[in-house]
Design a protein around this motif. Structure first.
Motif, PDB file in Angstrom:
ATOM      1  N   GLY A  16     -22.204   0.282  -0.645  1.00 17.00           N
ATOM      2  CA  GLY A  16     -22.231   0.904  -1.953  1.00 17.00           C
ATOM      3  C   GLY A  16     -20.878   1.447  -2.364  1.00 17.00           C
ATOM      4  N   SER A  17     -20.877   2.122  -3.509  1.00 17.03           N
ATOM      5  CA  SER A  17     -19.638   2.622  -4.089  1.00 17.03           C
ATOM      6  C   SER A  17     -19.791   4.062  -4.545  1.00 17.03           C
ATOM      7  N   LEU A  18     -18.690   4.772  -4.527  1.00 15.54           N
ATOM      8  CA  LEU A  18     -18.583   6.111  -5.071  1.00 15.54           C
ATOM      9  C   LEU A  18     -17.224   6.260  -5.722  1.00 15.54           C
ATOM     10  N   ARG A  19     -17.150   7.133  -6.702  1.00 10.37           N
ATOM     11  CA  ARG A  19     -15.878   7.482  -7.310  1.00 10.37           C
ATOM     12  C   ARG A  19     -15.685   8.986  -7.232  1.00 10.37           C
ATOM     13  N   LEU A  20     -14.624   9.397  -6.565  1.00  8.27           N
ATOM     14  CA  LEU A  20     -14.252  10.795  -6.476  1.00  8.27           C
ATOM     15  C   LEU A  20     -13.235  11.126  -7.556  1.00  8.27           C
ATOM     16  N   SER A  21     -13.333  12.318  -8.081  1.00 16.82           N
ATOM     17  CA  SER A  21     -12.365  12.776  -9.056  1.00 16.82           C
ATOM     18  C   SER A  21     -11.827  14.135  -8.631  1.00 16.82           C
ATOM     19  N   CYS A  22     -10.610  14.408  -9.028  1.00 18.91           N
ATOM     20  CA  CYS A  22      -9.944  15.664  -8.708  1.00 18.91           C
ATOM     21  C   CYS A  22      -9.131  16.095  -9.915  1.00 18.91           C
ATOM     22  N   ALA A  23      -9.506  17.205 -10.490  1.00 13.92           N
ATOM     23  CA  ALA A  23      -8.823  17.732 -11.661  1.00 13.92           C
ATOM     24  C   ALA A  23      -8.033  18.976 -11.282  1.00 13.92           C
ATOM     25  N   ALA A  24      -6.743  18.932 -11.519  1.00 15.41           N
ATOM     26  CA  ALA A  24      -5.875  20.073 -11.264  1.00 15.41           C
ATOM     27  C   ALA A  24      -5.678  20.868 -12.548  1.00 15.41           C
ATOM     28  N   SER A  25      -5.754  22.168 -12.433  1.00 13.88           N
ATOM     29  CA  SER A  25      -5.588  23.020 -13.597  1.00 13.88           C
ATOM     30  C   SER A  25      -4.891  24.305 -13.188  1.00 13.88           C
ATOM     31  N   GLY A  26      -4.452  25.043 -14.181  1.00 19.28           N
ATOM     32  CA  GLY A  26      -3.788  26.302 -13.925  1.00 19.28           C
ATOM     33  C   GLY A  26      -2.335  26.268 -14.339  1.00 19.28           C
ATOM     34  N   ARG A  27      -1.550  27.040 -13.645  1.00 22.98           N
ATOM     35  CA  ARG A  27      -0.138  27.212 -13.995  1.00 22.98           C
ATOM     36  C   ARG A  27       0.710  26.115 -13.356  1.00 22.98           C
ATOM     37  N   ILE A  28       0.584  24.928 -13.912  1.00 20.71           N
ATOM     38  CA  ILE A  28       1.252  23.743 -13.375  1.00 20.71           C
ATOM     39  C   ILE A  28       2.462  23.399 -14.221  1.00 20.71           C
ATOM     40  N   PHE A  29       3.586  23.249 -13.557  1.00 21.95           N
ATOM     41  CA  PHE A  29       4.796  22.793 -14.219  1.00 21.95           C
ATOM     42  C   PHE A  29       4.906  21.270 -14.158  1.00 21.95           C
ATOM     43  N   SER A  30       4.696  20.719 -12.981  1.00 29.01           N
ATOM     44  CA  SER A  30       4.730  19.278 -12.805  1.00 29.01           C
ATOM     45  C   SER A  30       4.015  18.920 -11.513  1.00 29.01           C
ATOM     46  N   ILE A  31       3.472  17.717 -11.467  1.00 20.74           N
ATOM     47  CA  ILE A  31       2.806  17.204 -10.279  1.00 20.74           C
ATOM     48  C   ILE A  31       3.592  16.006  -9.761  1.00 20.74           C
ATOM     49  N   ASN A  32       4.050  16.092  -8.535  1.00 19.08           N
ATOM     50  CA  ASN A  32       4.828  15.018  -7.939  1.00 19.08           C
ATOM     51  C   ASN A  32       3.947  13.912  -7.367  1.00 19.08           C
ATOM     52  N   ALA A  33       2.850  14.308  -6.742  1.00 19.32           N
ATOM     53  CA  ALA A  33       1.972  13.333  -6.120  1.00 19.32           C
ATOM     54  C   ALA A  33       0.594  13.941  -5.926  1.00 19.32           C
ATOM     55  N   GLY A  44      -7.904  17.016  12.604  1.00 18.43           N
ATOM     56  CA  GLY A  44      -7.020  17.255  11.488  1.00 18.43           C
ATOM     57  C   GLY A  44      -7.310  16.328  10.320  1.00 18.43           C
ATOM     58  N   ARG A  45      -6.717  16.659   9.214  1.00 21.37           N
ATOM     59  CA  ARG A  45      -6.899  15.841   8.018  1.00 21.37           C
ATOM     60  C   ARG A  45      -5.976  14.624   8.059  1.00 21.37           C
ATOM     61  N   GLU A  46      -6.535  13.472   7.737  1.00 24.89           N
ATOM     62  CA  GLU A  46      -5.767  12.245   7.717  1.00 24.89           C
ATOM     63  C   GLU A  46      -5.701  11.699   6.297  1.00 24.89           C
ATOM     64  N   LEU A  47      -4.584  11.097   5.987  1.00 17.69           N
ATOM     65  CA  LEU A  47      -4.374  10.553   4.651  1.00 17.69           C
ATOM     66  C   LEU A  47      -5.236   9.329   4.437  1.00 17.69           C
ATOM     67  N   VAL A  48      -5.936   9.311   3.325  1.00 18.95           N
ATOM     68  CA  VAL A  48      -6.710   8.148   2.906  1.00 18.95           C
ATOM     69  C   VAL A  48      -5.928   7.335   1.884  1.00 18.95           C
ATOM     70  N   ALA A  49      -5.445   8.008   0.858  1.00 19.96           N
ATOM     71  CA  ALA A  49      -4.684   7.349  -0.190  1.00 19.96           C
ATOM     72  C   ALA A  49      -3.874   8.380  -0.939  1.00 19.96           C
ATOM     73  N   SER A  50      -2.742   7.969  -1.463  1.00 26.41           N
ATOM     74  CA  SER A  50      -1.910   8.856  -2.253  1.00 26.41           C
ATOM     75  C   SER A  50      -1.267   8.076  -3.378  1.00 26.41           C
ATOM     76  N   ILE A  51      -0.863   8.801  -4.404  1.00 27.52           N
ATOM     77  CA  ILE A  51      -0.201   8.187  -5.545  1.00 27.52           C
ATOM     78  C   ILE A  51       0.853   9.146  -6.067  1.00 27.52           C
ATOM     79  N   SER A  52       2.037   8.633  -6.307  1.00 24.41           N
ATOM     80  CA  SER A  52       3.132   9.448  -6.801  1.00 24.41           C
ATOM     81  C   SER A  52       3.085   9.534  -8.311  1.00 24.41           C
ATOM     82  N   SER A  53       3.948  10.378  -8.843  1.00 24.84           N
ATOM     83  CA  SER A  53       4.011  10.513 -10.293  1.00 24.84           C
ATOM     84  C   SER A  53       4.427   9.216 -10.971  1.00 24.84           C
TER      85      SER A  53
END
Length: 121
Positions: A16-33, A44-53
């Motif tokens: 099957g499939s799922l879609r996760l979402s993550c919304a950042a809010s607050g006092r943000i100047f810029s998001i690098n990744a 420990g936490r392991e990286l699944v996927a990342s995306i840069s600006s």
């Protein structure tokens, strides 16, 4: 302050499939990744996927070809589309953002609260 809110986790059968979402809010100047990590109990936490600006992506070998990370820069939101889910994908998934806030203008890592993904056996 900065807040990352995750949604989209749940129970799904293998394949099957799922879609996760993550919304950042607050006092943000810029998001690098932004990225998604997963963590099993006692590990420990392991990286699944990342995306840069700029749109550069990285994936764990175990999910490559099945998961797709994307982002909406205008909405400070990242998504993780998970297809062909396997029982091994069961874990708590955490959203991460490397960003600069307007409180100190220094880059730092911020984390979401985690969302449970369960793939039945």
């Amino acid at each position: 302050q900065v807040q990352l809110v995750e949604s989209g986790g749940g129970l799904v059968q293998p394949g099957g499939s799922l879609r996760l979402s993550c919304a950042a809010s607050g006092r943000i100047f810029s998001i690098n990744a932004m990225g998604w990590y997963r963590q099993a109990p006692g590990k420990g936490r392991e990286l699944v996927a990342s995306i840069s600006s700029g749109g550069n992506t990285n994936y764990a070998d175990s999910v490559k070809g099945r998961f797709t990370i994307s982002r909406d820069n205008a909405k400070n939101t990242a998504f993780l589309q998970m297809n062909s889910l396997k029982p091994e994908d069961k874990d708590v998934y955490y959203c991460n953002a490397r960003l600069r806030s307007t409180t100190d203008y220094v880059d730092g890592n911020f984390w979401g609260q985690g969302t449970q993904v369960t793939v039945s056996s």
